[in-house]
Design a protein around this motif. Structure first.
Motif, mmCIF file in Angstrom:
data_model
loop_
_atom_site.group_PDB
_atom_site.id
_atom_site.type_symbol
_atom_site.label_atom_id
_atom_site.label_comp_id
_atom_site.label_asym_id
_atom_site.label_seq_id
_atom_site.Cartn_x
_atom_site.Cartn_y
_atom_site.Cartn_z
ATOM 1 N N ASP A 1 -61.037 -2.871 -64.904
ATOM 2 C CA ASP A 1 -62.033 -3.583 -64.061
ATOM 3 C C ASP A 1 -63.377 -3.527 -64.222
ATOM 4 O OD1 ASP A 1 -59.671 -4.378 -62.471
ATOM 5 O OD2 ASP A 1 -59.702 -2.398 -61.213
ATOM 6 N N GLU B 1 -57.456 -4.012 -59.658
ATOM 7 C CA GLU B 1 -56.196 -4.491 -60.151
ATOM 8 C C GLU B 1 -55.217 -3.771 -59.290
ATOM 9 O OE1 GLU B 1 -52.597 -4.995 -61.218
ATOM 10 O OE2 GLU B 1 -53.697 -3.225 -62.397
ATOM 11 N N ALA C 1 -60.117 -13.596 -62.652
ATOM 12 C CA ALA C 1 -60.881 -12.593 -62.504
ATOM 13 C C ALA C 1 -62.420 -12.935 -63.079
ATOM 14 C CB ALA C 1 -60.356 -11.433 -63.369
ATOM 15 N N THR D 1 -56.300 -11.665 -64.323
ATOM 16 C CA THR D 1 -55.851 -10.313 -64.040
ATOM 17 C C THR D 1 -54.447 -10.123 -64.530
ATOM 18 O OG1 THR D 1 -57.055 -10.582 -61.870
ATOM 19 C CG2 THR D 1 -55.426 -8.678 -62.235
#
Length: 279
Positions: A155, A168, A210, A231
């Motif tokens: 992330d 996530e 994302a 993601t």
């Protein structure tokens, strides 16, 4: 016939990283390694740390080598994280899960929430470096005191690529702060243990958008935008299991890397005391 779509998969392991390009079309799946690079942790005065800037540079080199793609996804090992200040700047290299700071910390956590309760709430196998224990070890540090955001490693890299922060779910499950029944934070558990869940960015699930690559990233990689980041199961084991070429529901998998594990994909988590006792 539709032309194949190209997807860049960033896969970071404990000793190396790689960027793969998957070309997917009707009856077509072609995988090519665009770039592989070493992951060399550094032992400094404070302990063992990940060289996250070198990893980010490897990701950029890989995207440059991949050529034009339709989307990017990132997975890595679990549990480790970077801390950001109020301006979004990284406060230090992420601590390596093999660092000694979590020695003896689990017992401190168990004094507040016994192991049986902890397992019943989270279903996570005991390992001394689970994020919960890392956060407990870091509780009195200036760095955690200054932190306004915590991002797990994949992330964090996605944030640098897009400017958008999220957490996530599959990797979040390794923090030992997720309720596997609700697939949301274990709020009561976190409160009892003094963990501030507002440090975490909103949860994302595999398949969620994302963000898109920032202009500076497009310039550095030579890609033409917009290029979305999608993601994925950012815990590498989650992506590995999702990729098992099983044709039915009854299958087992064996996943080998720095760690080796065997398992099943089930409809519901196993949270029994027998399961906890077997770790």
């Amino acid at each position: 016939m539709n032309a194949p779509h190209a997807y860049a998969a960033v896969d970071l392991g404990a000793s190396s990283g790689r960027v793969m390009v998957g070309r997917v079309g009707p009856d077509t799946l072609d995988l090519t390694e665009a770039h592989r690079f070493p992951n060399r942790p550094v032992r400094g005065p404070e302990g063992l740390r990940w060289d996250i800037l070198a990893l980010y540079a490897g990701v950029l080199d890989g995207l440059r080598a991949a050529g034009q793609v339709d989307s990017v996804g990132i997975d890595s090992w679990a549990v480790d994280y970077g801390l950001l200040d109020a301006d979004g700047a990284l406060l230090g290299n992420p601590v390596h899960y093999r660092d000694a700071r979590t020695e003896g910390v689990a017992e401190k956590v168990w004094a507040t929430v016994p192991p049986g309760e902890l397992y019943a709430a989270t279903g996570l196998q005991y390992a001394p470096f689970n994020t919960l224990y890392q956060l407990t070890a870091a509780r009195s540090t200036a760095q955690l005191g200054f932190a306004k955001r915590l991002l797990l490693v994949p992330d964090l890299l996605a944030y640098w690529l897009t400017g958008e922060a999220g957490t996530e779910l599959t990797n979040a499950s390794t923090t030992q702060l997720i309720d596997p029944r609700t697939r949301d934070w274990a709020y009561g558990l976190a409160e009892r243990l003094g963990v501030d869940l507002t440090l975490f960015a909103p949860l994302r699930r595999p398949g969620d958008p994302a963000g898109t690559l920032l202009p500076r990233v497009l310039e550095e990689t030579g890609l033409t935008g917009p290029v979305p980041v999608t993601t994925v199961g950012s815990h590498d084991t989650a992506s590995a299991v999702a990729a098992v070429p099983a044709t039915g529901e009854r299958f087992a998998y064996i996943c080998t890397g720095t760690w080796s594990l065997a398992g099943l994909e089930l409809d519901a988590p196993v949270l029994s005391e027998a399961s906890r006792a077997a770790n």
